[in-house]
Design a protein around this motif. Structure first.
Motif, PDB file in Angstrom:
ATOM      1  N   MET A  49      -5.566  12.399  24.717  1.00 37.66           N
ATOM      2  CA  MET A  49      -6.132  12.507  26.059  1.00 37.66           C
ATOM      3  C   MET A  49      -5.307  13.421  26.966  1.00 37.66           C
ATOM      4  SD  MET A  49      -8.855  10.588  25.894  1.00 37.66           S
ATOM      5  CE  MET A  49      -9.357  10.144  27.546  1.00 37.66           C
ATOM      6  N   ALA A  50      -3.990  13.173  26.994  1.00 36.61           N
ATOM      7  CA  ALA A  50      -3.098  13.956  27.845  1.00 36.61           C
ATOM      8  C   ALA A  50      -1.680  13.768  27.338  1.00 36.61           C
ATOM      9  CB  ALA A  50      -3.211  13.523  29.299  1.00 36.61           C
ATOM     10  N   TYR A  51      -1.027  14.873  26.964  1.00 38.46           N
ATOM     11  CA  TYR A  51       0.343  14.751  26.454  1.00 38.46           C
ATOM     12  C   TYR A  51       1.059  16.092  26.521  1.00 38.46           C
ATOM     13  CZ  TYR A  51      -1.520  16.667  21.993  1.00 38.46           C
ATOM     14  OH  TYR A  51      -2.125  17.449  21.024  1.00 38.46           O
ATOM     15  N   ALA A  52       2.366  16.041  26.354  1.00 37.05           N
ATOM     16  CA  ALA A  52       3.186  17.251  26.403  1.00 37.05           C
ATOM     17  C   ALA A  52       3.828  17.467  25.041  1.00 37.05           C
ATOM     18  CB  ALA A  52       4.265  17.114  27.473  1.00 37.05           C
ATOM     19  N   PHE A  53       4.018  18.733  24.681  1.00 34.91           N
ATOM     20  CA  PHE A  53       4.697  19.023  23.409  1.00 34.91           C
ATOM     21  C   PHE A  53       5.374  20.390  23.505  1.00 34.91           C
ATOM     22  CE2 PHE A  53       0.975  21.569  22.771  1.00 34.91           C
ATOM     23  CZ  PHE A  53       1.353  22.558  21.868  1.00 34.91           C
ATOM     24  N   GLY A  54       6.247  20.645  22.541  1.00 35.35           N
ATOM     25  CA  GLY A  54       6.910  21.937  22.463  1.00 35.35           C
ATOM     26  C   GLY A  54       8.112  22.043  23.375  1.00 35.35           C
ATOM     27  N   THR A  55       8.848  23.118  23.229  1.00 35.27           N
ATOM     28  CA  THR A  55      10.063  23.333  24.014  1.00 35.27           C
ATOM     29  C   THR A  55       9.746  23.510  25.500  1.00 35.27           C
ATOM     30  OG1 THR A  55       9.926  25.693  23.508  1.00 35.27           O
ATOM     31  CG2 THR A  55      11.329  24.349  22.088  1.00 35.27           C
ATOM     32  N   THR A  56       8.550  24.008  25.793  1.00 35.82           N
ATOM     33  CA  THR A  56       8.167  24.206  27.197  1.00 35.82           C
ATOM     34  C   THR A  56       7.461  22.987  27.764  1.00 35.82           C
ATOM     35  OG1 THR A  56       6.044  25.203  26.548  1.00 35.82           O
ATOM     36  CG2 THR A  56       7.925  26.682  26.838  1.00 35.82           C
ATOM     37  N   GLN A  57       7.264  21.953  26.923  1.00 41.72           N
ATOM     38  CA  GLN A  57       6.567  20.740  27.349  1.00 41.72           C
ATOM     39  C   GLN A  57       5.222  21.072  28.015  1.00 41.72           C
ATOM     40  OE1 GLN A  57       7.768  17.036  27.007  1.00 41.72           O
ATOM     41  NE2 GLN A  57       8.094  18.448  25.310  1.00 41.72           N
ATOM     42  N   LYS A  58       4.435  21.841  27.295  1.00 44.50           N
ATOM     43  CA  LYS A  58       3.102  22.221  27.763  1.00 44.50           C
ATOM     44  C   LYS A  58       2.183  21.002  27.739  1.00 44.50           C
ATOM     45  CE  LYS A  58      -0.856  25.107  26.433  1.00 44.50           C
ATOM     46  NZ  LYS A  58      -1.184  25.576  27.787  1.00 44.50           N
ATOM     47  N   TYR A  59       1.424  20.814  28.817  1.00 41.46           N
ATOM     48  CA  TYR A  59       0.501  19.682  28.894  1.00 41.46           C
ATOM     49  C   TYR A  59      -0.857  20.074  28.328  1.00 41.46           C
ATOM     50  CZ  TYR A  59       3.895  17.301  31.819  1.00 41.46           C
ATOM     51  OH  TYR A  59       5.024  16.688  32.282  1.00 41.46           O
ATOM     52  N   VAL A  60      -1.328  19.264  27.389  1.00 44.77           N
ATOM     53  CA  VAL A  60      -2.598  19.536  26.727  1.00 44.77           C
ATOM     54  C   VAL A  60      -3.350  18.223  26.532  1.00 44.77           C
ATOM     55  CG1 VAL A  60      -1.720  21.571  25.499  1.00 44.77           C
ATOM     56  CG2 VAL A  60      -1.544  19.310  24.435  1.00 44.77           C
ATOM     57  N   GLY A  61      -4.549  18.313  25.991  1.00 45.14           N
ATOM     58  CA  GLY A  61      -5.318  17.120  25.674  1.00 45.14           C
ATOM     59  C   GLY A  61      -6.750  17.210  26.179  1.00 45.14           C
ATOM     60  N   TYR A  62      -7.554  16.287  25.746  1.00 48.45           N
ATOM     61  CA  TYR A  62      -8.969  16.230  26.091  1.00 48.45           C
ATOM     62  C   TYR A  62      -9.183  16.169  27.607  1.00 48.45           C
ATOM     63  CZ  TYR A  62     -13.677  14.109  26.385  1.00 48.45           C
ATOM     64  OH  TYR A  62     -14.984  13.810  26.692  1.00 48.45           O
ATOM     65  N   HIS A  63      -8.547  15.223  28.279  1.00 49.36           N
ATOM     66  CA  HIS A  63      -8.732  15.094  29.720  1.00 49.36           C
ATOM     67  C   HIS A  63      -8.046  16.222  30.487  1.00 49.36           C
ATOM     68  CE1 HIS A  63     -10.307  11.002  31.372  1.00 49.36           C
ATOM     69  NE2 HIS A  63     -11.221  11.695  30.738  1.00 49.36           N
ATOM     70  N   VAL A  64      -6.933  16.731  29.974  1.00 48.85           N
ATOM     71  CA  VAL A  64      -6.257  17.848  30.628  1.00 48.85           C
ATOM     72  C   VAL A  64      -7.173  19.068  30.639  1.00 48.85           C
ATOM     73  CG1 VAL A  64      -4.321  19.466  30.483  1.00 48.85           C
ATOM     74  CG2 VAL A  64      -3.934  17.027  30.084  1.00 48.85           C
ATOM     75  N   GLU A  65      -7.796  19.341  29.485  1.00 45.86           N
ATOM     76  CA  GLU A  65      -8.681  20.503  29.399  1.00 45.86           C
ATOM     77  C   GLU A  65      -9.920  20.326  30.278  1.00 45.86           C
ATOM     78  OE1 GLU A  65     -10.921  23.354  26.113  1.00 45.86           O
ATOM     79  OE2 GLU A  65      -9.290  22.017  25.492  1.00 45.86           O
ATOM     80  N   LEU A  66     -10.471  19.112  30.297  1.00 44.59           N
ATOM     81  CA  LEU A  66     -11.627  18.862  31.161  1.00 44.59           C
ATOM     82  C   LEU A  66     -11.269  19.116  32.623  1.00 44.59           C
ATOM     83  CD1 LEU A  66     -13.336  15.631  29.737  1.00 44.59           C
ATOM     84  CD2 LEU A  66     -14.097  18.004  29.521  1.00 44.59           C
ATOM     85  N   CYS A  67     -10.118  18.595  33.050  1.00 46.04           N
ATOM     86  CA  CYS A  67      -9.683  18.787  34.437  1.00 46.04           C
ATOM     87  C   CYS A  67      -9.457  20.253  34.762  1.00 46.04           C
ATOM     88  CB  CYS A  67      -8.407  17.994  34.699  1.00 46.04           C
ATOM     89  SG  CYS A  67      -8.682  16.249  35.063  1.00 46.04           S
ATOM     90  N   GLU A  68      -8.831  20.971  33.848  1.00 48.07           N
ATOM     91  CA  GLU A  68      -8.570  22.396  34.082  1.00 48.07           C
ATOM     92  C   GLU A  68      -9.871  23.172  34.255  1.00 48.07           C
ATOM     93  OE1 GLU A  68      -4.304  22.853  31.681  1.00 48.07           O
ATOM     94  OE2 GLU A  68      -6.195  23.255  30.646  1.00 48.07           O
ATOM     95  N   LYS A  69     -10.869  22.831  33.455  1.00 50.21           N
ATOM     96  CA  LYS A  69     -12.161  23.530  33.548  1.00 50.21           C
ATOM     97  C   LYS A  69     -12.900  23.151  34.833  1.00 50.21           C
ATOM     98  CE  LYS A  69     -12.873  24.456  28.631  1.00 50.21           C
ATOM     99  NZ  LYS A  69     -12.869  25.931  28.805  1.00 50.21           N
ATOM    100  N   VAL A  70     -12.788  21.893  35.241  1.00 46.82           N
ATOM    101  CA  VAL A  70     -13.405  21.458  36.501  1.00 46.82           C
ATOM    102  C   VAL A  70     -12.777  22.204  37.674  1.00 46.82           C
ATOM    103  CG1 VAL A  70     -13.578  19.537  38.128  1.00 46.82           C
ATOM    104  CG2 VAL A  70     -14.172  19.189  35.726  1.00 46.82           C
ATOM    105  N   LEU A  71     -11.442  22.249  37.694  1.00 46.80           N
ATOM    106  CA  LEU A  71     -10.732  22.906  38.799  1.00 46.80           C
ATOM    107  C   LEU A  71     -11.002  24.403  38.834  1.00 46.80           C
ATOM    108  CD1 LEU A  71      -7.351  20.972  38.561  1.00 46.80           C
ATOM    109  CD2 LEU A  71      -9.132  20.690  40.298  1.00 46.80           C
TER     110      LEU A  71
END
Length: 299
Positions: A49-71
């Motif tokens: 749904m929403a989580y961070a990964f990688g050295t840059t701690q990038k935020y990704v996930g189903y709800h993150v992507e939905l929110c980004e597209k809405v905004l």
């Protein structure tokens, strides 16, 4: 002097209160436009749904992507500022306007509706069970007398006990202190099933030593509507968010994003969750609504 200071302090309080009311009256869209940024609340470890990964701690996930597209649709020029939230601080930070839009996996219920507002439901969490892929188990009735694992403090425990009482099935349950300990019982053969929300089960399986060795099966013991959230008493912002989401549902874009995060391989291990969309969520994409958990319990 005390009298003067008291009046000064009172004036400050009145001014602050007036500013807060003015900000509320202006609404979230006006706030974003004036500041040039939108604060998006996310989670650090709630895959997919929403989580961070990688050295840059990038935020990704189903709800993150939905929110980004809405905004991108409603405030295309605003810079997105990500803020990590927990289940404990999500409500107050959204309620007081620190966070403009909450994009973690948050259940919409009547108690929370007194603090915040929710968009139309974009995910339905369903309590089911994980079993070994070669076990042949497909129903909770097949677990009669067999050891079952669940995590302490989860709603799955109560739902499992209720199922046992209602169906005359003996379900001896061992409680793990967390999801990883509970899954270890299944993985090591000390339990024949692990009962939990399907998306959390899928996440644990995907990160296990042998993801292909387990599958999610069984009747749905309970459903919880998960939705994006924002400040209450801001109908203009809710309408803006809902309109975009409903449009994405109608176009099939939400279904594609769901497939990306729940069926296809996802980072960091590039393992698939293999969790096809439920019939209930398919129905909600056809007829969107923002009904709370309590309405699901009545069904």
């Amino acid at each position: 002097m005390r009298f003067v200071l008291a009046h000064v302090a009172m004036a400050c309080v009145v001014a602050a209160t007036g500013a807060a009311h003015a900000q509320e009256a202006a609404g979230t869209l006006d706030k974003i436009q004036s500041t040039g940024k939108v604060v998006m609340g996310v989670r650090e470890s709630s895959a997919p749904m929403a989580y961070a990964f990688g050295t840059t701690q990038k935020y990704v996930g189903y709800h993150v992507e939905l929110c980004e597209k809405v905004l991108a649709q409603i405030v295309p020029k605003a810079k997105i500022e990500y803020m990590a939230l927990t289940s404990q601080n999500t409500m107050p930070l959204v309620q007081n306007g620190t966070v403009d839009i909450g994009c973690g996996p948050t259940t919409n219920n009547l108690a929370r509706q007194k603090q915040v507002a929710f968009a139309v439901t974009t995910y339905v969490s369903q309590v089911r069970m994980a079993v070994r892929a070669d076990s042949g188990i497909t129903s909770f009735k097949q677990l009669d007398g067999k050891p079952v694992a669940a995590s302490a403090g989860t709603t799955a425990v109560q739902l499992l006990r209720k199922y046992g009482r209602d169906n005359g099935v003996n379900l001896p349950t061992s409680l793990g202190k967390d999801h990883f300990e509970s899954f270890l019982m299944l993985e090591s053969g000390r339990a024949d099933a692990f009962v939990l929300d399907d998306n959390l089960l899928a996440g644990v399986i995907a990160n296990s030593k042998n993801p292909a060795g387990f599958k999610i099966v069984g009747e749905v013991l309970g459903s919880e509507p998960i939705a994006i959230l924002f400040r209450r008493d801001d109908p203009a912002f809710k309408k803006a968010v809902d309109d975009v989401l409903v449009g994405m549902m109608a176009s099939g874009e939400v279904a594609k994003i769901y497939d990306k995060w729940f069926v296809q391989p996802i980072p960091p291990k590039n393992a698939p969750l293999n969790l096809p969309m439920s019939d209930l969520l398919k129905q909600l994409l056809q007829k969107p609504n923002d009904k709370p958990l309590e309405s699901y319990a009545q069904q």
